[in-house]
Design a protein around this motif. Structure first.
Motif, PDB file in Angstrom:
ATOM      1  N   GLY A   1       0.812  -1.211   0.000  1.00 50.89           N
ATOM      2  CA  GLY A   1       0.000   0.000   0.000  1.00 50.89           C
ATOM      3  C   GLY A   1       0.843   1.258   0.000  1.00 50.89           C
ATOM      4  O   GLY A   1       0.508   2.246  -0.676  1.00 50.89           O
ATOM      5  N   ALA A   2       1.950   1.229   0.730  1.00 49.61           N
ATOM      6  CA  ALA A   2       2.849   2.392   0.758  1.00 49.61           C
ATOM      7  C   ALA A   2       3.478   2.625  -0.610  1.00 49.61           C
ATOM      8  O   ALA A   2       3.630   3.770  -1.050  1.00 49.61           O
ATOM      9  CB  ALA A   2       3.933   2.184   1.818  1.00 49.61           C
TER      10      ALA A   2
ATOM     11  N   ARG B   1       2.100   1.797  -3.420  1.00 49.96           N
ATOM     12  CA  ARG B   1       1.011   2.283  -4.274  1.00 49.96           C
ATOM     13  C   ARG B   1       0.880   3.803  -4.135  1.00 49.96           C
ATOM     14  O   ARG B   1       0.728   4.524  -5.130  1.00 49.96           O
ATOM     15  CB  ARG B   1      -0.281   1.571  -3.878  1.00 49.96           C
ATOM     16  N   LEU B   2       0.955   4.295  -2.915  1.00 46.97           N
ATOM     17  CA  LEU B   2       0.877   5.737  -2.695  1.00 46.97           C
ATOM     18  C   LEU B   2       2.057   6.469  -3.337  1.00 46.97           C
ATOM     19  O   LEU B   2       1.895   7.544  -3.921  1.00 46.97           O
ATOM     20  CB  LEU B   2       0.828   6.040  -1.197  1.00 46.97           C
ATOM     21  N   GLU B   3       3.238   5.891  -3.206  1.00 46.50           N
ATOM     22  CA  GLU B   3       4.429   6.518  -3.789  1.00 46.50           C
ATOM     23  C   GLU B   3       4.320   6.608  -5.306  1.00 46.50           C
ATOM     24  O   GLU B   3       4.667   7.625  -5.919  1.00 46.50           O
ATOM     25  CB  GLU B   3       5.676   5.744  -3.396  1.00 46.50           C
TER      26      GLU B   3
ATOM     27  N   ARG C   1       1.536   6.682  -7.014  1.00 45.45           N
ATOM     28  CA  ARG C   1       0.525   7.681  -7.353  1.00 45.45           C
ATOM     29  C   ARG C   1       1.136   9.072  -7.377  1.00 45.45           C
ATOM     30  O   ARG C   1       0.768   9.905  -8.208  1.00 45.45           O
ATOM     31  CB  ARG C   1      -0.627   7.629  -6.349  1.00 45.45           C
ATOM     32  N   ARG C   2       2.071   9.325  -6.474  1.00 42.58           N
ATOM     33  CA  ARG C   2       2.764  10.625  -6.487  1.00 42.58           C
ATOM     34  C   ARG C   2       3.545  10.804  -7.791  1.00 42.58           C
ATOM     35  O   ARG C   2       3.611  11.911  -8.339  1.00 42.58           O
ATOM     36  CB  ARG C   2       3.702  10.729  -5.284  1.00 42.58           C
TER      37      ARG C   2
ATOM     38  N   GLY D   1      -6.529  10.185  -9.489  1.00 43.47           N
ATOM     39  CA  GLY D   1      -7.555   9.481  -8.725  1.00 43.47           C
ATOM     40  C   GLY D   1      -8.727   9.048  -9.580  1.00 43.47           C
ATOM     41  O   GLY D   1      -9.220   7.922  -9.456  1.00 43.47           O
TER      42      GLY D   1
END
Length: 206
Positions: free
Chosen positions: A123-124, A126-128, A130-131, A164
């Motif tokens: 999940g971490a 995935r967030l990175e 997305r950035r 998003g």
């Protein structure tokens, strides 16, 4: 004297590691993160489960590497389009279409990258990533503003909205196999992205 691996041994280990990553990617594409056990990956690779730990300290470490490799390829492809030739509006449209088309052509992996339940370390990542997607979109939106093709706006907010929205729009269709519907979805998604960025009606489409 400390033991040192020979070049041939290092090469074999690297090849075995790459094979393991490839097999793990295939398993995750089929069953998702939670069901991709070390045993399932080892069986796919044709090795004993214990041998997986010669290359990765844990299942989590393997999952993170799979995510980084697969997501990294998608970021690279999107970057080539968004930073490529053509005006900014056209590049936004092409970038959205290419990203979505690639997702629909490899639905299991795309769902794993975008939305499938995963452990916190994945999940971490995935967030990175997305950035990284947001940064690419922000750059081309700013180019559109500077060239007068897009209205004044906060490029970072627009890029976040695009990132998003694209992922959210794709989640449900990734579970279907309606190719006709997929083509219509691509056209609607590109149109939505251009409206979000404020492109004038009749702006160049991909």
């Amino acid at each position: 004297m400390a033991y040192r691996k020979t070049p041939a041994q290092i090469s074999r280990l690297e090849a075995a590691r790459e094979h393991l990553i490839t097999c793990a990617t295939s398993v995750i594409t089929e069953v998702g993160w939670s069901q991709a056990s070390v045993t399932a990956v080892a069986d796919s690779a044709g090795i004993a489960a214990g041998s997986v730990y010669q290359h990765f300290a844990s299942k989590t470490a393997l999952a993170v590497e799979v995510f980084r490799r697969a997501a990294g390829r998608e970021v690279d492809v999107l970057g080539e389009v968004l930073q490529g030739p053509g005006d900014p509006v056209g590049r936004i449209g092409r970038g959205v279409e290419v990203f979505a088309r690639r997702a629909l052509e490899n639905r299991g992996l795309a769902y794993a990258l975008l939305a499938a339940p995963a452990e916190p370390a994945v999940g971490a990542e995935r967030l990175e990533f997305r950035r990284r997607y947001r940064a690419l979109f922000a750059q081309v939106v700013h180019e559109g503003i500077e060239s007068g093709l897009l209205p004044a706006q906060n490029g970072e907010i627009t890029a976040a909205a695009l990132t998003g929205a694209i992922g959210e729009v794709l989640v449900d269709p990734l579970g279907t196999r309606d190719e006709k519907a997929a083509e219509a979805l691509l056209a609607e998604l590109v149109a939505m992205a251009l409206r979000c960025a404020g492109a004038a009606p009749g702006s160049p489409q991909p």
